[in-house]
Design an enzyme around this catalytic site. Structure first.
Site, PDB file in Angstrom:
ATOM      1  N   SER A  26     -11.377   6.503   2.478  1.00  0.00           N
ATOM      2  CA  SER A  26     -10.422   7.503   2.007  1.00  0.00           C
ATOM      3  C   SER A  26      -9.273   6.785   1.316  1.00  0.00           C
ATOM      4  O   SER A  26      -8.556   5.993   1.943  1.00  0.00           O
ATOM      5  CB  SER A  26      -9.881   8.307   3.189  1.00  0.00           C
ATOM      6  OG  SER A  26      -8.643   8.902   2.819  1.00  0.00           O
ATOM      7  N   HIS A  51     -13.817   8.802  -0.919  1.00  0.00           N
ATOM      8  CA  HIS A  51     -13.281  10.063  -0.387  1.00  0.00           C
ATOM      9  C   HIS A  51     -11.860  10.277  -0.918  1.00  0.00           C
ATOM     10  O   HIS A  51     -10.984   9.444  -0.699  1.00  0.00           O
ATOM     11  CB  HIS A  51     -13.304   9.941   1.137  1.00  0.00           C
ATOM     12  CG  HIS A  51     -12.895  11.163   1.893  1.00  0.00           C
ATOM     13  ND1 HIS A  51     -13.796  12.132   2.298  1.00  0.00           N
ATOM     14  CD2 HIS A  51     -11.688  11.562   2.382  1.00  0.00           C
ATOM     15  CE1 HIS A  51     -13.164  13.066   2.991  1.00  0.00           C
ATOM     16  NE2 HIS A  51     -11.878  12.749   3.056  1.00  0.00           N
ATOM     17  N   ASP A  53      -8.661  12.706  -0.781  1.00  0.00           N
ATOM     18  CA  ASP A  53      -8.025  13.760   0.007  1.00  0.00           C
ATOM     19  C   ASP A  53      -7.039  14.540  -0.843  1.00  0.00           C
ATOM     20  O   ASP A  53      -6.003  14.012  -1.255  1.00  0.00           O
ATOM     21  CB  ASP A  53      -7.300  13.140   1.207  1.00  0.00           C
ATOM     22  CG  ASP A  53      -8.267  12.702   2.284  1.00  0.00           C
ATOM     23  OD1 ASP A  53      -9.108  13.523   2.692  1.00  0.00           O
ATOM     24  OD2 ASP A  53      -8.203  11.528   2.702  1.00  0.00           O
ATOM     25  N   MET A  55      -4.439  17.546  -0.985  1.00  0.00           N
ATOM     26  CA  MET A  55      -3.604  18.357  -0.085  1.00  0.00           C
ATOM     27  C   MET A  55      -2.566  19.124  -0.898  1.00  0.00           C
ATOM     28  O   MET A  55      -2.000  18.572  -1.848  1.00  0.00           O
ATOM     29  CB  MET A  55      -2.871  17.440   0.904  1.00  0.00           C
ATOM     30  CG  MET A  55      -3.793  16.543   1.710  1.00  0.00           C
ATOM     31  SD  MET A  55      -2.823  15.494   2.818  1.00  0.00           S
ATOM     32  CE  MET A  55      -4.129  14.543   3.583  1.00  0.00           C
ATOM     33  N   HIS A  87     -12.110  16.082  -0.815  1.00  0.00           N
ATOM     34  CA  HIS A  87     -11.908  16.836   0.421  1.00  0.00           C
ATOM     35  C   HIS A  87     -10.744  17.771   0.132  1.00  0.00           C
ATOM     36  O   HIS A  87      -9.591  17.339   0.095  1.00  0.00           O
ATOM     37  CB  HIS A  87     -11.607  15.845   1.557  1.00  0.00           C
ATOM     38  CG  HIS A  87     -11.290  16.502   2.851  1.00  0.00           C
ATOM     39  ND1 HIS A  87     -10.736  15.814   3.916  1.00  0.00           N
ATOM     40  CD2 HIS A  87     -11.456  17.785   3.276  1.00  0.00           C
ATOM     41  CE1 HIS A  87     -10.574  16.643   4.933  1.00  0.00           C
ATOM     42  NE2 HIS A  87     -10.993  17.839   4.570  1.00  0.00           N
ATOM     43  N   MET A  89      -8.250  20.121   0.954  1.00  0.00           N
ATOM     44  CA  MET A  89      -7.422  20.706   2.018  1.00  0.00           C
ATOM     45  C   MET A  89      -6.382  21.584   1.346  1.00  0.00           C
ATOM     46  O   MET A  89      -5.169  21.318   1.376  1.00  0.00           O
ATOM     47  CB  MET A  89      -6.768  19.580   2.851  1.00  0.00           C
ATOM     48  CG  MET A  89      -7.780  18.840   3.705  1.00  0.00           C
ATOM     49  SD  MET A  89      -7.131  17.278   4.340  1.00  0.00           S
ATOM     50  CE  MET A  89      -7.450  16.227   2.932  1.00  0.00           C
ATOM     51  N   MET A 158     -13.680  17.454  11.324  1.00  0.00           N
ATOM     52  CA  MET A 158     -12.377  16.779  11.333  1.00  0.00           C
ATOM     53  C   MET A 158     -12.093  16.285  12.748  1.00  0.00           C
ATOM     54  O   MET A 158     -12.121  17.059  13.708  1.00  0.00           O
ATOM     55  CB  MET A 158     -11.255  17.742  10.903  1.00  0.00           C
ATOM     56  CG  MET A 158     -11.230  18.094   9.423  1.00  0.00           C
ATOM     57  SD  MET A 158     -11.153  16.684   8.285  1.00  0.00           S
ATOM     58  CE  MET A 158      -9.659  15.837   8.811  1.00  0.00           C
ATOM     59  N   GLY A 163      -4.099  16.451   7.214  1.00  0.00           N
ATOM     60  CA  GLY A 163      -2.766  16.423   6.607  1.00  0.00           C
ATOM     61  C   GLY A 163      -2.196  15.025   6.451  1.00  0.00           C
ATOM     62  O   GLY A 163      -1.381  14.791   5.564  1.00  0.00           O
ATOM     63  N   PHE A 164      -2.638  14.125   7.298  1.00  0.00           N
ATOM     64  CA  PHE A 164      -2.087  12.770   7.257  1.00  0.00           C
ATOM     65  C   PHE A 164      -3.155  11.744   7.608  1.00  0.00           C
ATOM     66  O   PHE A 164      -4.057  12.031   8.403  1.00  0.00           O
ATOM     67  CB  PHE A 164      -0.931  12.632   8.258  1.00  0.00           C
ATOM     68  CG  PHE A 164       0.154  13.650   8.056  1.00  0.00           C
ATOM     69  CD1 PHE A 164       1.167  13.434   7.129  1.00  0.00           C
ATOM     70  CD2 PHE A 164       0.135  14.851   8.762  1.00  0.00           C
ATOM     71  CE1 PHE A 164       2.153  14.387   6.913  1.00  0.00           C
ATOM     72  CE2 PHE A 164       1.116  15.811   8.553  1.00  0.00           C
ATOM     73  CZ  PHE A 164       2.127  15.580   7.626  1.00  0.00           C
ATOM     74  N   GLY A 165      -3.012  10.547   7.048  1.00  0.00           N
ATOM     75  CA  GLY A 165      -3.879   9.446   7.429  1.00  0.00           C
ATOM     76  C   GLY A 165      -3.306   8.740   8.658  1.00  0.00           C
ATOM     77  O   GLY A 165      -2.173   9.005   9.086  1.00  0.00           O
ATOM     78  N   ASP A 197     -14.169  12.721   9.846  1.00  0.00           N
ATOM     79  CA  ASP A 197     -12.978  12.317   9.105  1.00  0.00           C
ATOM     80  C   ASP A 197     -11.750  12.318  10.011  1.00  0.00           C
ATOM     81  O   ASP A 197     -11.375  13.366  10.540  1.00  0.00           O
ATOM     82  CB  ASP A 197     -12.796  13.305   7.935  1.00  0.00           C
ATOM     83  CG  ASP A 197     -11.663  12.918   7.006  1.00  0.00           C
ATOM     84  OD1 ASP A 197     -11.050  11.851   7.204  1.00  0.00           O
ATOM     85  OD2 ASP A 197     -11.398  13.696   6.067  1.00  0.00           O
ATOM     86  N   SER A 220      -7.398   4.260   6.997  1.00  0.00           N
ATOM     87  CA  SER A 220      -6.564   3.113   7.387  1.00  0.00           C
ATOM     88  C   SER A 220      -7.359   1.966   8.002  1.00  0.00           C
ATOM     89  O   SER A 220      -6.811   0.873   8.148  1.00  0.00           O
ATOM     90  CB  SER A 220      -5.458   3.574   8.340  1.00  0.00           C
ATOM     91  OG  SER A 220      -6.001   4.367   9.367  1.00  0.00           O
TER      92      SER A 220
HETATM   93  C1  DX5 Z   1      -6.742  13.554   6.912  1.00  0.00           C
HETATM   94  C2  DX5 Z   1      -7.651  13.121   5.810  1.00  0.00           C
HETATM   95  C3  DX5 Z   1      -8.422  11.881   6.105  1.00  0.00           C
HETATM   96  C4  DX5 Z   1      -7.579  10.656   6.289  1.00  0.00           C
HETATM   97  C5  DX5 Z   1      -8.339   9.684   7.101  1.00  0.00           C
HETATM   98  O1  DX5 Z   1      -6.191  14.777   6.597  1.00  0.00           O
HETATM   99  O2  DX5 Z   1      -8.600  14.134   5.524  1.00  0.00           O
HETATM  100  O3  DX5 Z   1      -9.423  11.651   5.134  1.00  0.00           O
HETATM  101  O4  DX5 Z   1      -7.199  10.064   5.087  1.00  0.00           O
HETATM  102  O5  DX5 Z   1      -7.512   8.601   7.362  1.00  0.00           O
HETATM  103  P1  DX5 Z   1      -7.683   7.684   8.640  1.00  0.00           P
HETATM  104  O6  DX5 Z   1      -9.056   7.094   8.555  1.00  0.00           O
HETATM  105  O7  DX5 Z   1      -6.591   6.705   8.495  1.00  0.00           O
HETATM  106  O8  DX5 Z   1      -7.535   8.585   9.839  1.00  0.00           O
HETATM  107 ZN    ZN Z   2     -10.383  13.617   4.277  1.00  0.00          ZN
END
Ligand code: DX5
Ligand code: ZN
Length: 248
Positions: A26, A51, A53, A55, A87, A89, A158, A163-165, A197, A220
């Protein structure tokens, strides 16, 4: 996506090999100052699914990126035949599907929670000649996928709230994956990929694969300052291999 020709299920469709996993980095976790370089590193490490993301600050609290980023990455992914997956969102994803397809996305995942007319949305993705995927938030039950499973290529579980990594993996996701895999097998839909994910890394990737995951999104744990992208991908790959899974 490559399938094993020898492995066919009761419905006559090719079944996904239970022993193969794809790693989908991602880019949300990438260093955006050198995004191209980081994606190139992942591709050079053998990754064939990137991937992205997307948002919107409405479906999820954060705002990230759109079709322009997909378009910028396409010259890197296309020559090696890698899939660019978005993806989504976002609310009302139907409004943007054609834009993402034009930009180069060949797989698009929408969320059950954001699509009141999910069958129509999945059909729209299919009609754009892209792989349709449907995602579930952690608290959304598997039963919400029942009617749409025959129409999709990817079911996204999920394992964090989107929303966040960099969030902590929700451990109950492993059982959710196992129950989804059992449901797919029972219905002769073993060809459907299960993508996981959020918080996926060396500590849980093998257990998830064992439960039936076939695509591991990793943000990450692939893009960080602790090690190179190549080393991080290689660690995920060797962890899978040590448990008997092939990384495709
Ligand atoms: C979260 C995203 C993920 C995220 C994964 O909302 O959809 O794709 O980037 O990041 P990690 O692997 O750091 O949890
Ligand atoms: Zn994602």
């Amino acid at each position: 996506m490559a399938r094993s020709a020898a492995d066919h299920g009761s419905a006559g469709k090719p079944q996904q090999s239970a022993r193969a996993v794809a790693i989908a980095p991602s880019i949300l976790a990438a260093d955006f100052r050198r995004l191209g370089e980081q994606v190139s590193d992942a591709l050079a490490a053998g990754v064939r699914r990137i991937h992205v993301d997307v948002m919107d600050g409405r479906f999820v609290p954060n705002i990230s990126m759109g079709a322009l980023v997909v378009e910028a990455l396409r010259p890197l992914t296309e020559p090696v035949g890698a899939v660019l997956e978005v993806h989504l969102m976002i609310v009302e994803p139907d409004r943007y599907l054609a834009d993402f397809r034009r930009a180069g996305a060949s797989a698009m995942t929408v969320h059950v929670e954001a699509c009141p007319h999910l069958h129509r949305t999945v059909g729209a993705i299919r009609s754009l000649d892209a792989q349709p995927g449907v995602g579930l938030n952690p608290a959304t039950p598997l039963v919400t996928l029942d009617e749409i499973l025959p129409d999709i290529d990817v079911a996204l579980v999920m394992s964090v709230n989107p929303g966040f990594g960099g969030q902590k993996f929700i451990a109950s996701s492993i059982d959710k994956v196992a129950r989804l895999r059992a449901k797919l097998v029972e219905r002769g839909l073993g060809h459907v990929d299960i993508e996981v994910d959020g918080g996926v890394g060396p500590d849980n990737i093998a257990e998830l694969a064992q439960a039936g995951m076939t695509i591991a999104v990793a943000g990450s744990t692939v893009f960080n300052t602790r090690a190179s992208v190549a080393d991080n991908v290689s660690l995920l790959r060797s962890t899978c291999a040590a448990h008997g899974f092939v990384v495709r």
